[in-house]
Scaffold this active site. Structure first.
Site, PDB file in Angstrom:
ATOM      1  N   GLU A  69       7.242  66.409 198.818  1.00 57.56           N
ATOM      2  CA  GLU A  69       8.095  65.508 199.607  1.00 57.56           C
ATOM      3  C   GLU A  69       7.814  65.750 201.084  1.00 57.56           C
ATOM      4  O   GLU A  69       7.896  66.871 201.559  1.00 57.56           O
ATOM      5  CB  GLU A  69       9.573  65.755 199.299  1.00 57.56           C
ATOM      6  CG  GLU A  69      10.550  64.976 200.150  1.00 57.56           C
ATOM      7  CD  GLU A  69      10.337  63.471 200.073  1.00 57.56           C
ATOM      8  OE1 GLU A  69      10.169  62.837 201.133  1.00 57.56           O
ATOM      9  OE2 GLU A  69      10.314  62.937 198.944  1.00 57.56           O
ATOM     10  N   ASP A 118       7.506  53.779 197.054  1.00 59.20           N
ATOM     11  CA  ASP A 118       7.651  52.637 197.954  1.00 59.20           C
ATOM     12  C   ASP A 118       6.751  51.503 197.459  1.00 59.20           C
ATOM     13  O   ASP A 118       5.546  51.693 197.279  1.00 59.20           O
ATOM     14  CB  ASP A 118       7.226  53.055 199.366  1.00 59.20           C
ATOM     15  CG  ASP A 118       7.625  52.041 200.428  1.00 59.20           C
ATOM     16  OD1 ASP A 118       7.599  50.825 200.136  1.00 59.20           O
ATOM     17  OD2 ASP A 118       7.964  52.461 201.549  1.00 59.20           O
ATOM     18  N   GLU A 194      17.215  55.964 190.293  1.00 58.32           N
ATOM     19  CA  GLU A 194      17.367  55.411 188.953  1.00 58.32           C
ATOM     20  C   GLU A 194      18.842  55.240 188.597  1.00 58.32           C
ATOM     21  O   GLU A 194      19.246  54.204 188.041  1.00 58.32           O
ATOM     22  CB  GLU A 194      16.667  56.316 187.944  1.00 58.32           C
ATOM     23  CG  GLU A 194      16.609  55.759 186.536  1.00 58.32           C
ATOM     24  CD  GLU A 194      15.744  56.621 185.632  1.00 58.32           C
ATOM     25  OE1 GLU A 194      15.751  56.380 184.421  1.00 58.32           O
ATOM     26  OE2 GLU A 194      15.053  57.540 186.145  1.00 58.32           O
TER      27      GLU A 194
END
Length: 215
Positions: A69, A118, A194
């Site tokens: 990340e 993305d 989600e």
């Protein structure tokens, strides 16, 4: 929505080197040595706040998980979740991994997860999509011969694009689900996105694919 800047994030990441890998590029070809075992290695690209990777590490203690990340203000949440879980099979990397071949050696990784990447919907941004063929070349290099990509998204356009991209690259599709939650996979671990999207009634799509054996 962009996460609020956290000026303390740098120090926090350095303080928790039991979870955050401080010199990840030095571990290329040596990740199993880094973990101190011979367990398979699964990588999540775009770990976000860490709900998925921590849930997977808890469910599969026999696997080593690496989460990548780039945003410091976001990965700090993943670090905290990892610490709270007490799992020893999680490591987090705070880098912009433009090329996975800089982080991992050939055939070093067993599985790659792409969760809610993305979509970059504009045509001129196609090369930024994580299922564009230049990224697939990277995945093919670092994955073992029987390695797998697991791709989840709520974006139907990106999902359809990715299926075509996988097929054009010569990958074999092992699973294509247009509504993952209708399938009710008991081993599915939800990401934060989600949960958010499915709560709104949006379908979650999932694909599993692998590269054919290389000679």
């Amino acid at each position: 929505m962009r996460a609020r800047n956290k000026p303390w994030a740098d120090d926090y990441l350095k303080e928790h080197d039991e979870v955050v890998v401080q010199a990840p590029f030095d571990n290329k070809n040596k990740w199993q040595d880094f973990f101190g075992n011979d367990q398979p290695i699964h990588v999540e690209i775009g770990t976000g706040k860490g709900q998925f990777i921590v849930g997977m590490a808890e469910q599969f203690p026999e696997v080593n998980f690496i989460g990548i990340e780039v945003a410091k203000s976001i990965i700090v949440s993943a670090v905290q979740k990892s610490l709270d879980s007490g799992q020893k099979n999680i490591r987090l990397i705070n880098v912009n991994a433009e090329d996975l071949r800089d982080l991992f050696g050939e055939n070093e990784i067993d599985k790659i997860y792409l969760n809610f990447s993305d979509p970059w919907p504009k045509s001129r941004h196609e090369k930024r999509r994580l299922t564009y063929h230049t990224f697939l070349e990277q995945y093919q290099h670092v994955l073992k011969h029987d390695g797998e990509i697991v791709f989840k998204t709520d974006n139907r356009g990106l999902f359809e694009y990715s299926l075509v991209s996988f097929s054009k690259f010569g990958m074999e599709l092992d699973e294509v689900l247009l509504d993952l939650h209708a399938y009710e996979d008991p081993k599915n671990v939800m990401t934060e996105y989600e949960e958010k999207f499915s709560a709104k009634g949006q379908s979650i799509h999932r694909c599993r694919a692998h590269f054919p054996h290389r000679n």
